[in-house]
Scaffold this motif. Sequence first.
Motif, PDB file in Angstrom:
ATOM      1  N   GLN A 286       0.822  -1.462   0.159  1.00 23.59           N
ATOM      2  CA  GLN A 286       0.085   0.060  -0.071  1.00 23.59           C
ATOM      3  C   GLN A 286       0.877   1.332   0.043  1.00 23.59           C
ATOM      4  N   LYS A 287       0.406   2.353  -0.545  1.00 26.25           N
ATOM      5  CA  LYS A 287       0.942   3.734  -0.291  1.00 26.25           C
ATOM      6  C   LYS A 287       0.605   4.342   0.625  1.00 26.25           C
ATOM      7  N   PRO A 288       1.238   5.065   1.530  1.00 28.12           N
ATOM      8  CA  PRO A 288       0.772   5.480   2.641  1.00 28.12           C
ATOM      9  C   PRO A 288      -0.208   6.687   2.336  1.00 28.12           C
ATOM     10  N   ILE A 289      -1.198   7.056   3.256  1.00 27.90           N
ATOM     11  CA  ILE A 289      -2.001   8.258   3.230  1.00 27.90           C
ATOM     12  C   ILE A 289      -1.318   9.142   4.028  1.00 27.90           C
ATOM     13  N   HIS A 290      -1.437  10.353   3.443  1.00 24.19           N
ATOM     14  CA  HIS A 290      -0.449  11.775   3.899  1.00 24.19           C
ATOM     15  C   HIS A 290      -1.310  12.933   3.848  1.00 24.19           C
ATOM     16  N   VAL A 291      -1.674  13.388   4.887  1.00 22.31           N
ATOM     17  CA  VAL A 291      -2.659  14.589   5.040  1.00 22.31           C
ATOM     18  C   VAL A 291      -1.934  15.732   5.735  1.00 22.31           C
ATOM     19  N   SER A 292      -1.685  16.866   5.265  1.00 23.01           N
ATOM     20  CA  SER A 292      -1.068  18.004   5.907  1.00 23.01           C
ATOM     21  C   SER A 292      -1.892  19.059   5.969  1.00 23.01           C
ATOM     22  N   TYR A 293      -1.860  20.112   7.098  1.00 24.09           N
ATOM     23  CA  TYR A 293      -2.238  21.244   7.288  1.00 24.09           C
ATOM     24  C   TYR A 293      -1.213  22.391   6.997  1.00 24.09           C
ATOM     25  N   GLY A 294      -1.568  23.382   6.124  1.00 22.46           N
ATOM     26  CA  GLY A 294      -0.581  24.459   6.024  1.00 22.46           C
ATOM     27  C   GLY A 294      -1.493  25.589   6.894  1.00 22.46           C
ATOM     28  N   LEU A 295      -0.966  26.797   6.696  1.00 24.46           N
ATOM     29  CA  LEU A 295      -1.567  28.284   7.135  1.00 24.46           C
ATOM     30  C   LEU A 295      -3.009  28.374   6.390  1.00 24.46           C
ATOM     31  N   HIS A 296      -2.798  28.282   4.971  1.00 26.75           N
ATOM     32  CA  HIS A 296      -3.950  28.418   4.139  1.00 26.75           C
ATOM     33  C   HIS A 296      -4.211  27.346   3.126  1.00 26.75           C
ATOM     34  N   ARG A 297      -3.772  26.176   3.310  1.00 26.59           N
ATOM     35  CA  ARG A 297      -4.146  24.952   2.206  1.00 26.59           C
ATOM     36  C   ARG A 297      -3.964  23.454   3.351  1.00 26.59           C
ATOM     37  N   ARG A 298      -4.873  22.817   2.968  1.00 31.88           N
ATOM     38  CA  ARG A 298      -4.700  21.418   3.399  1.00 31.88           C
ATOM     39  C   ARG A 298      -4.520  20.354   2.101  1.00 31.88           C
ATOM     40  N   CYS A 299      -3.519  19.613   2.367  1.00 32.57           N
ATOM     41  CA  CYS A 299      -3.414  18.554   1.269  1.00 32.57           C
ATOM     42  C   CYS A 299      -3.525  17.224   1.644  1.00 32.57           C
ATOM     43  N   SER A 300      -3.579  16.454   0.636  1.00 35.16           N
ATOM     44  CA  SER A 300      -4.182  15.191   0.895  1.00 35.16           C
ATOM     45  C   SER A 300      -3.350  13.964  -0.176  1.00 35.16           C
ATOM     46  N   SER A 301      -3.086  13.038   0.061  1.00 31.36           N
ATOM     47  CA  SER A 301      -2.578  12.281  -0.839  1.00 31.36           C
ATOM     48  C   SER A 301      -3.729  11.474  -1.345  1.00 31.36           C
ATOM     49  N   LEU A 302      -4.945  11.398  -0.996  1.00 29.37           N
ATOM     50  CA  LEU A 302      -6.112  11.014  -1.258  1.00 29.37           C
ATOM     51  C   LEU A 302      -6.393  11.407  -2.459  1.00 29.37           C
ATOM     52  N   SER A 303      -6.761  12.849  -2.569  1.00 27.47           N
ATOM     53  CA  SER A 303      -7.130  13.579  -3.621  1.00 27.47           C
ATOM     54  C   SER A 303      -6.035  13.831  -4.461  1.00 27.47           C
ATOM     55  N   GLY A 304      -4.823  13.947  -4.299  1.00 22.64           N
ATOM     56  CA  GLY A 304      -3.603  14.101  -4.770  1.00 22.64           C
ATOM     57  C   GLY A 304      -3.405  15.728  -4.932  1.00 22.64           C
ATOM     58  N   SER A 305      -4.051  16.614  -4.301  1.00 18.64           N
ATOM     59  CA  SER A 305      -3.981  18.082  -4.488  1.00 18.64           C
ATOM     60  C   SER A 305      -4.127  18.836  -3.140  1.00 18.64           C
ATOM     61  N   CYS A 306      -3.840  19.986  -3.177  1.00 16.51           N
ATOM     62  CA  CYS A 306      -4.219  20.663  -2.121  1.00 16.51           C
ATOM     63  C   CYS A 306      -5.501  21.632  -2.081  1.00 16.51           C
ATOM     64  N   THR A 307      -6.201  21.788  -1.262  1.00 16.14           N
ATOM     65  CA  THR A 307      -7.286  22.848  -1.212  1.00 16.14           C
ATOM     66  C   THR A 307      -7.281  23.863  -0.359  1.00 16.14           C
ATOM     67  N   PRO A 308      -7.696  24.868  -0.578  1.00 18.69           N
ATOM     68  CA  PRO A 308      -7.866  26.020   0.608  1.00 18.69           C
ATOM     69  C   PRO A 308      -8.241  25.557   1.870  1.00 18.69           C
ATOM     70  N   PHE A 309      -7.780  26.330   2.848  1.00 11.91           N
ATOM     71  CA  PHE A 309      -8.017  25.785   4.215  1.00 11.91           C
ATOM     72  C   PHE A 309      -7.933  26.990   5.196  1.00 11.91           C
ATOM     73  N   PRO A 310      -8.627  27.289   6.037  1.00 11.05           N
ATOM     74  CA  PRO A 310     -10.015  26.648   6.189  1.00 11.05           C
ATOM     75  C   PRO A 310     -11.286  27.336   5.435  1.00 11.05           C
ATOM     76  N   VAL A 311     -12.177  26.563   5.025  1.00  9.97           N
ATOM     77  CA  VAL A 311     -13.075  27.078   3.949  1.00  9.97           C
ATOM     78  C   VAL A 311     -14.483  27.337   4.860  1.00  9.97           C
ATOM     79  N   TYR A 312     -15.417  27.754   4.254  1.00  7.72           N
ATOM     80  CA  TYR A 312     -16.539  27.948   4.963  1.00  7.72           C
ATOM     81  C   TYR A 312     -17.190  26.843   5.813  1.00  7.72           C
ATOM     82  N   GLU A 313     -17.313  25.770   5.457  1.00  4.27           N
ATOM     83  CA  GLU A 313     -17.910  24.469   6.408  1.00  4.27           C
ATOM     84  C   GLU A 313     -16.848  24.392   7.395  1.00  4.27           C
ATOM     85  N   ASP A 314     -15.489  24.750   7.631  1.00  7.96           N
ATOM     86  CA  ASP A 314     -14.707  24.399   8.583  1.00  7.96           C
ATOM     87  C   ASP A 314     -15.004  25.277   9.606  1.00  7.96           C
TER      88      ASP A 314
END
Length: 195
Positions: free
Chosen positions: A41-69
Amino acid sequence: MTRRMVYGIGLWVFLAAVALTFTSMALPSWISYTSPTTSSQKPIHVSYGLHRRCSSLSGSCTPFPVYEDCHGEDRYFCSMWRSVGFLMNFSVVLELATFVAFAVVLLGGRSNREGGWKMCVSMLGVVMVCQIAAMAIVAFLFDHDNRFFVGWKLDKSWILCTVSWVVLLFDIIGISFAAKMMPAEDDYEPIPDRR
């Protein structure tokens, strides 16, 4: 009273801290998680930056925190995380002001160098306090928020922020020590006693 050389060294040390600050803000890795895996298996990696959240599941970084957060039970976390982003951005603005202070002292005359160390040290201290506060908030959230459980860790950006304010502390100590202990610039040399 400090000499031009002391301010020059202090400026280079300060610029090293600025580079660490920018790097810690640019990397999306204040807090991260890597799952334990088997060899297939490939490891699942999730990381939080000041303005982005990155995940190996989606393979990209998304803005963070967003409205739902930022609604419901997560409002506290969102407010605190945004405070960290504000403090780090504010420290960058203060670093720019500190750079201008160093330039004024270095390019000014002897009178600027005689008293300018107080201004430079004060500005460095305010930047350091902002970074300590940002680092402490992230550490508090890491210890107390339910989203961070076993396997999560404080990552590279947090470490770089910590190193940055430690470098600033050494700069403050060095400039203050030089100002108090070094003889005045272009001062008279004592005549040796020939007895």
